[in-house]
Scaffold this motif. Sequence first.
Motif, PDB file in Angstrom:
ATOM      1  N   ALA A   1      -8.577 -24.203  11.323  1.00 51.06           N
ATOM      2  CA  ALA A   1      -8.801 -23.473  12.565  1.00 51.06           C
ATOM      3  C   ALA A   1      -9.776 -24.222  13.471  1.00 51.06           C
ATOM      4  CB  ALA A   1      -9.332 -22.076  12.253  1.00 51.06           C
ATOM      5  N   GLY A   2     -10.836 -24.789  12.869  1.00 48.46           N
ATOM      6  CA  GLY A   2     -11.772 -25.588  13.656  1.00 48.46           C
ATOM      7  C   GLY A   2     -11.108 -26.839  14.213  1.00 48.46           C
ATOM      8  N   MET A   3     -10.201 -27.424  13.430  1.00 48.93           N
ATOM      9  CA  MET A   3      -9.492 -28.607  13.879  1.00 48.93           C
ATOM     10  C   MET A   3      -8.607 -28.285  15.084  1.00 48.93           C
ATOM     11  SD  MET A   3      -7.159 -31.254  11.632  1.00 48.93           S
ATOM     12  CE  MET A   3      -6.115 -29.943  11.011  1.00 48.93           C
ATOM     13  N   ALA A   4      -8.052 -27.064  15.131  1.00 49.97           N
ATOM     14  CA  ALA A   4      -7.222 -26.656  16.263  1.00 49.97           C
ATOM     15  C   ALA A   4      -8.028 -26.713  17.553  1.00 49.97           C
ATOM     16  CB  ALA A   4      -6.685 -25.244  16.031  1.00 49.97           C
ATOM     17  N   ILE A   5      -9.283 -26.263  17.495  1.00 53.57           N
ATOM     18  CA  ILE A   5     -10.143 -26.304  18.673  1.00 53.57           C
ATOM     19  C   ILE A   5     -10.386 -27.750  19.102  1.00 53.57           C
ATOM     20  CG2 ILE A   5     -12.482 -25.811  19.488  1.00 53.57           C
ATOM     21  CD1 ILE A   5     -12.418 -23.290  17.745  1.00 53.57           C
ATOM     22  N   SER A   6     -10.586 -28.634  18.139  1.00 54.48           N
ATOM     23  CA  SER A   6     -10.813 -30.052  18.447  1.00 54.48           C
ATOM     24  C   SER A   6      -9.580 -30.683  19.081  1.00 54.48           C
ATOM     25  CB  SER A   6     -11.183 -30.812  17.167  1.00 54.48           C
ATOM     26  OG  SER A   6     -12.310 -30.234  16.553  1.00 54.48           O
ATOM     27  N   ILE A   7      -8.407 -30.360  18.547  1.00 54.68           N
ATOM     28  CA  ILE A   7      -7.159 -30.909  19.087  1.00 54.68           C
ATOM     29  C   ILE A   7      -6.971 -30.461  20.532  1.00 54.68           C
ATOM     30  CG2 ILE A   7      -4.643 -30.822  18.902  1.00 54.68           C
ATOM     31  CD1 ILE A   7      -5.020 -30.616  15.845  1.00 54.68           C
ATOM     32  N   GLY A   8      -7.216 -29.184  20.792  1.00 54.29           N
ATOM     33  CA  GLY A   8      -7.103 -28.692  22.157  1.00 54.29           C
ATOM     34  C   GLY A   8      -8.068 -29.372  23.096  1.00 54.29           C
ATOM     35  N   GLY A   9      -9.289 -29.631  22.597  1.00 51.91           N
ATOM     36  CA  GLY A   9     -10.298 -30.260  23.443  1.00 51.91           C
ATOM     37  C   GLY A   9      -9.900 -31.636  23.922  1.00 51.91           C
TER      38      GLY A   9
ATOM     39  N   TRP B   1      -1.295 -19.066  11.719  1.00 50.56           N
ATOM     40  CA  TRP B   1      -0.536 -19.842  12.708  1.00 50.56           C
ATOM     41  C   TRP B   1      -0.870 -19.409  14.131  1.00 50.56           C
ATOM     42  CZ3 TRP B   1       2.594 -17.442  16.220  1.00 50.56           C
ATOM     43  CH2 TRP B   1       3.007 -16.121  15.920  1.00 50.56           C
ATOM     44  N   LEU B   2      -1.111 -18.098  14.319  1.00 52.93           N
ATOM     45  CA  LEU B   2      -1.470 -17.600  15.642  1.00 52.93           C
ATOM     46  C   LEU B   2      -2.880 -18.053  16.018  1.00 52.93           C
ATOM     47  CD1 LEU B   2      -0.777 -15.853  18.087  1.00 52.93           C
ATOM     48  CD2 LEU B   2      -1.661 -13.861  16.828  1.00 52.93           C
ATOM     49  N   GLY B   3      -3.802 -17.950  15.055  1.00 52.20           N
ATOM     50  CA  GLY B   3      -5.160 -18.407  15.306  1.00 52.20           C
ATOM     51  C   GLY B   3      -5.211 -19.893  15.619  1.00 52.20           C
ATOM     52  N   PHE B   4      -4.371 -20.673  14.932  1.00 52.04           N
ATOM     53  CA  PHE B   4      -4.324 -22.117  15.181  1.00 52.04           C
ATOM     54  C   PHE B   4      -3.872 -22.378  16.614  1.00 52.04           C
ATOM     55  CE2 PHE B   4      -2.588 -26.355  15.249  1.00 52.04           C
ATOM     56  CZ  PHE B   4      -3.391 -27.080  14.387  1.00 52.04           C
ATOM     57  N   GLY B   5      -2.812 -21.704  17.039  1.00 47.06           N
ATOM     58  CA  GLY B   5      -2.299 -21.912  18.391  1.00 47.06           C
ATOM     59  C   GLY B   5      -3.297 -21.515  19.463  1.00 47.06           C
TER      60      GLY B   5
ATOM     61  N   VAL C   1      -6.201 -23.959  19.777  1.00 48.33           N
ATOM     62  CA  VAL C   1      -5.897 -25.128  20.607  1.00 48.33           C
ATOM     63  C   VAL C   1      -6.200 -24.817  22.074  1.00 48.33           C
ATOM     64  CG1 VAL C   1      -4.051 -26.634  21.457  1.00 48.33           C
ATOM     65  CG2 VAL C   1      -4.176 -26.071  19.028  1.00 48.33           C
ATOM     66  N   VAL C   2      -5.810 -23.613  22.518  1.00 46.52           N
ATOM     67  CA  VAL C   2      -6.057 -23.207  23.903  1.00 46.52           C
ATOM     68  C   VAL C   2      -7.562 -23.086  24.169  1.00 46.52           C
ATOM     69  CG1 VAL C   2      -5.680 -21.403  25.620  1.00 46.52           C
ATOM     70  CG2 VAL C   2      -3.841 -22.031  24.041  1.00 46.52           C
ATOM     71  N   VAL C   3      -8.296 -22.475  23.233  1.00 45.44           N
ATOM     72  CA  VAL C   3      -9.745 -22.338  23.395  1.00 45.44           C
ATOM     73  C   VAL C   3     -10.398 -23.716  23.508  1.00 45.44           C
ATOM     74  CG1 VAL C   3     -11.886 -21.614  22.268  1.00 45.44           C
ATOM     75  CG2 VAL C   3      -9.901 -20.103  22.252  1.00 45.44           C
ATOM     76  N   GLY C   4     -10.000 -24.634  22.631  1.00 46.89           N
ATOM     77  CA  GLY C   4     -10.562 -25.973  22.671  1.00 46.89           C
ATOM     78  C   GLY C   4     -10.278 -26.675  23.983  1.00 46.89           C
ATOM     79  N   ALA C   5      -9.052 -26.490  24.496  1.00 50.58           N
ATOM     80  CA  ALA C   5      -8.689 -27.116  25.763  1.00 50.58           C
ATOM     81  C   ALA C   5      -9.530 -26.566  26.905  1.00 50.58           C
ATOM     82  CB  ALA C   5      -7.202 -26.895  26.042  1.00 50.58           C
ATOM     83  N   LEU C   6      -9.708 -25.258  26.945  1.00 46.36           N
ATOM     84  CA  LEU C   6     -10.422 -24.638  28.055  1.00 46.36           C
ATOM     85  C   LEU C   6     -11.916 -24.941  28.023  1.00 46.36           C
ATOM     86  CD1 LEU C   6      -8.597 -21.191  28.050  1.00 46.36           C
ATOM     87  CD2 LEU C   6      -8.457 -22.936  29.832  1.00 46.36           C
ATOM     88  N   ILE C   7     -12.553 -24.807  26.853  1.00 52.43           N
ATOM     89  CA  ILE C   7     -14.000 -25.002  26.785  1.00 52.43           C
ATOM     90  C   ILE C   7     -14.360 -26.471  26.966  1.00 52.43           C
ATOM     91  CG2 ILE C   7     -14.233 -25.324  24.279  1.00 52.43           C
ATOM     92  CD1 ILE C   7     -16.504 -23.132  26.491  1.00 52.43           C
ATOM     93  N   ASN C   8     -13.491 -27.390  26.486  1.00 46.24           N
ATOM     94  CA  ASN C   8     -13.746 -28.809  26.706  1.00 46.24           C
ATOM     95  C   ASN C   8     -13.519 -29.164  28.170  1.00 46.24           C
ATOM     96  OD1 ASN C   8     -14.489 -30.772  24.479  1.00 46.24           O
ATOM     97  ND2 ASN C   8     -13.142 -32.062  25.712  1.00 46.24           N
TER      98      ASN C   8
END
Length: 444
Positions: A291-299, A341-345, A348-355
């Motif tokens: 889940a943490g990796m999803a945030i990084s990928i989005g960022g 799977w939903l949290g992962f998706g 990714v959006v959270v990581g993209a927005l906050i980054n």
Amino acid sequence: MNITERIGAARMSGYQWLVVALCTLMNCLDGFDVMAIAFTGPAMTDDFGLTGSQFGLLVSVGLIGMAVGSMLLAPFADLIGRRPLILISLALGTIGMFGAAMAGSVPVLGLFRLVTGIGVGGILASSNVIASEFSNAKNRGLAIGIYTAGYGIGATVASLVAKSAVGGDWRIVFYAGGFGTLLALVVVAALLPESVAFLEQRRPRGALERINRTLARMGADSVSEADLDRAASARADAGRTSAGWLKQLLAPTVLLWITFITIMFGFYFVNSWTPTLLAEEGLSESAAVTAGMAISIGGTAGSVLYGVAARVRAPRVVLIGFSLLSAAMMIVFILSTSTLWLGFGIGVVVGALINGCIAGAYTVGPPLYPSNVRSIGMGWALGMGRIGAILSPTIAGMLKDAGASATQLYVGAAAVVALCAVALVALRRHDPESAPAAKAPATA
């Protein structure tokens, strides 16, 4: 025009994009460093028997080091040059990462986290300026977006290393960071030029030859000593009219500080605490890292997305949208992690927005200041932003020990991020780029 203005009006050359790429590589170290402590949090907590407050303090020590590096090391870039300071900072980062990997106690680990933070702070303050100085006006937002994406790339690499080390030794992650920083030191020493703006302003021995060598690599015309003399005279005249600049720009400066503090509060909360909080909420260590990796990928993609959007709309307006969406999606994310799977998706959006918000803060700030005080203004804004970065993990740890749930912590952090939009709305009348017509024209 002085050299910096010429670069701003000219086309971006391949060599300039190479400089942006090198700065992006250095920003990767920030992402790897922060996420190294985040992803190894559960294993480190078990190894040393840490409480939530102790772990939060350990995270904050590194961020304190970044603040020290940004505010105290960065001014030396104007004395010895941006490039030498970056090399010194990379050396400190290498020592800190290897030292943390070999630490046998919490105090020793904290000491080396402080050293690493100082190195990273020095790197960020100088590399951000170089990326901006080597970009033209049209592509500056995109270049800073790409630069900021380095954080997500580094964080993703840290998550992959940590995921492979789950069930093994958490120290592997810090050894990997040490070798990566050492590699960056070698690459930067070989390829990164000194800032043309620094050479033009300070004019150390051999400055003219070094400037023209860099301009030739950019495909630009050379300059003469007379050109440098005229630029120095213009700066002296501007300096005589800029006394009391902080008083004159107090309102936009305070609003910019609030913007940085609130964004970095949410950014470092999300990136530092997510794996540990999710693991303690019942997810397996592997799932929490995922889940943490999803945030990084989005960022990785989010800051570039911001840069593209900022070419169409005023950067401040784009940042308002990113900050409000970040706050909303942070809440949705923590409510959805029970379905991986939903949290992962959504992660990714959270990581993209906050980054993207970080890229936005880097882009919105410089136009608020005249060129002769822009480095001072942005340097202090970055340093003040670290207050949010330092407070975030510490406050989260204290609230967690007091019984706050992961959901409550996420909602609180989201509320802080939403305050950024309020500051940005108030900043409108001070922002010269709020109107699209105000943007300086430049070729691609």
